[in-house]
Enzyme design. Sequence first.
Site, PDB file in Angstrom:
ATOM      1  N   THR A  40      31.873  -0.171 -27.758  1.00 32.03           N
ATOM      2  CA  THR A  40      31.770  -0.334 -26.506  1.00 32.03           C
ATOM      3  C   THR A  40      31.375  -1.838 -26.298  1.00 32.03           C
ATOM      4  O   THR A  40      31.206  -2.623 -27.165  1.00 32.03           O
ATOM      5  CB  THR A  40      30.349   0.453 -26.104  1.00 32.03           C
ATOM      6  OG1 THR A  40      30.423   1.811 -26.100  1.00 32.03           O
ATOM      7  CG2 THR A  40      29.732  -0.152 -24.814  1.00 32.03           C
TER       8      THR A  40
ATOM      9  N   THR B 122      24.866   0.658 -27.049  1.00 31.07           N
ATOM     10  CA  THR B 122      26.212   1.045 -27.909  1.00 31.07           C
ATOM     11  C   THR B 122      25.605   1.655 -29.067  1.00 31.07           C
ATOM     12  O   THR B 122      24.838   1.358 -29.776  1.00 31.07           O
ATOM     13  CB  THR B 122      27.060  -0.279 -28.332  1.00 31.07           C
ATOM     14  OG1 THR B 122      28.099   0.134 -29.106  1.00 31.07           O
ATOM     15  CG2 THR B 122      26.158  -1.316 -29.006  1.00 31.07           C
TER      16      THR B 122
HETATM   17  N1  ASP Z   1      28.346   4.679 -26.731  1.00 36.04           N
HETATM   18  C1  ASP Z   1      29.701   5.009 -26.763  1.00 36.04           C
HETATM   19  C2  ASP Z   1      30.139   6.361 -26.348  1.00 36.04           C
HETATM   20  O1  ASP Z   1      29.336   7.158 -27.127  1.00 36.04           O
HETATM   21  C3  ASP Z   1      30.494   4.567 -28.256  1.00 36.04           C
HETATM   22  C4  ASP Z   1      30.002   3.370 -28.852  1.00 36.04           C
HETATM   23  O2  ASP Z   1      29.196   2.562 -27.984  1.00 36.04           O
HETATM   24  O3  ASP Z   1      30.377   3.087 -29.904  1.00 36.04           O
HETATM   25  O4  ASP Z   1      31.010   6.514 -25.586  1.00 36.04           O
END
Ligand code: ASP
Length: 367
Positions: A235, A286
């Site tokens: 993210t 994230t």
């Molecule tokens: N939080 C994000 C999601 O679940 C993915 C990430 O941050 O790695 O869509």
Amino acid sequence: MSQFKLHDVRLFCLPNCFFAAVLFSAGALAAAQEQSGSKAVSKGETNDQPNMEIRKVGLVVHGGAGTISRSEMTPQREREYRAGLERAMTAGYEILKRGGSSLDAAEAAVRVLEDDPHFNAGKGAVFTSIGTNEMDAAVMDGKTLSAGAVASLKHIKNPVSLARLVMERSGHVMMDGEGAEAFAKENGIQLLTDQKYFFTKQRWEALQKVKSAEKSGGGAGGKKYIITDQDRHGTVGAVALDQNGNLAAATSTGGTTNKRAGRVGDSPVIGAGTYANNATCAVSATGDGEYFVRATVAHDVSALMEYRGMPLKEAAQSVLDKVAKLGGSGGLIAIDRQGNIALPLNTSGMYRGYVDPNGKFVVEIYK
Ligand code: ASP
């Protein structure tokens, strides 16, 4: 980064005019205060200059958290990630230095990361289980508590800017899919005709790897599929403090590799992946979205500060500990009104960068 050598902003209030003389970056004032034990110098209560007001700015960005091991990172790749984070900070910091808003800065920084194929947002978005790309994003303005969010976008190059448009022009907070894209079109944002723009070999191969591992239960014919967090998710985000003391947060993501079409993670959920409140802090998270939503991460950091009077760092860490207890991993970036910053992570790495007290860009990847 010679253009960032000046990092103090002091606005001298003279009878009828203001002069921005020196730029003061995030944390500089806090550090100076810590050393001198002094309080923030505010309008009318100055040390040595009559009517002097110190205004500081601050910026923190991230490009996703996960298992990032040094052994798998080539020097070239590391340079590319670092350069991407620096470009994002340059875009945001230029705006803050010339007195622009934290919202503009956070959006600009995130747009740069969305355009960079290394990061899982915009151009570098991961693939869903049916081979499409579906993107989520959010912005929040700490001054007004206005927020905008978009989910499951397929034809928008910069989802963060559509999130902002939703905040400013739709009368809603969150829009998704076709409706959000129709709204984008009505407001002059060009839609991509297909999803070719989002194709990257690395993300496509990650999808194949995750699918093969799923089919074989982790290994096939003696072959073990090592699925890293890099393959699975990522993210991008930015939090900023501007010269007027306003905080803002922005987050954008392609979500998780092999997610079901229609799955929405924490990033666009206000209070989970994104939150900003001038009374407390701005946060962009994230990690494993399903856990971050359940732990209401971003708002919890703010709530601990608001209701318990916890300092930013402690609040950020304790919320991340809560995520870990649920079984989730990841990290977050946060900034408060004093320019204090926090970048906790419970994974082996998180692509992250901030402007240090000397106005220098600091980029870190590993824990
Ligand atoms: N939080 C994000 C999601 O679940 C993915 C990430 O941050 O790695 O869509």
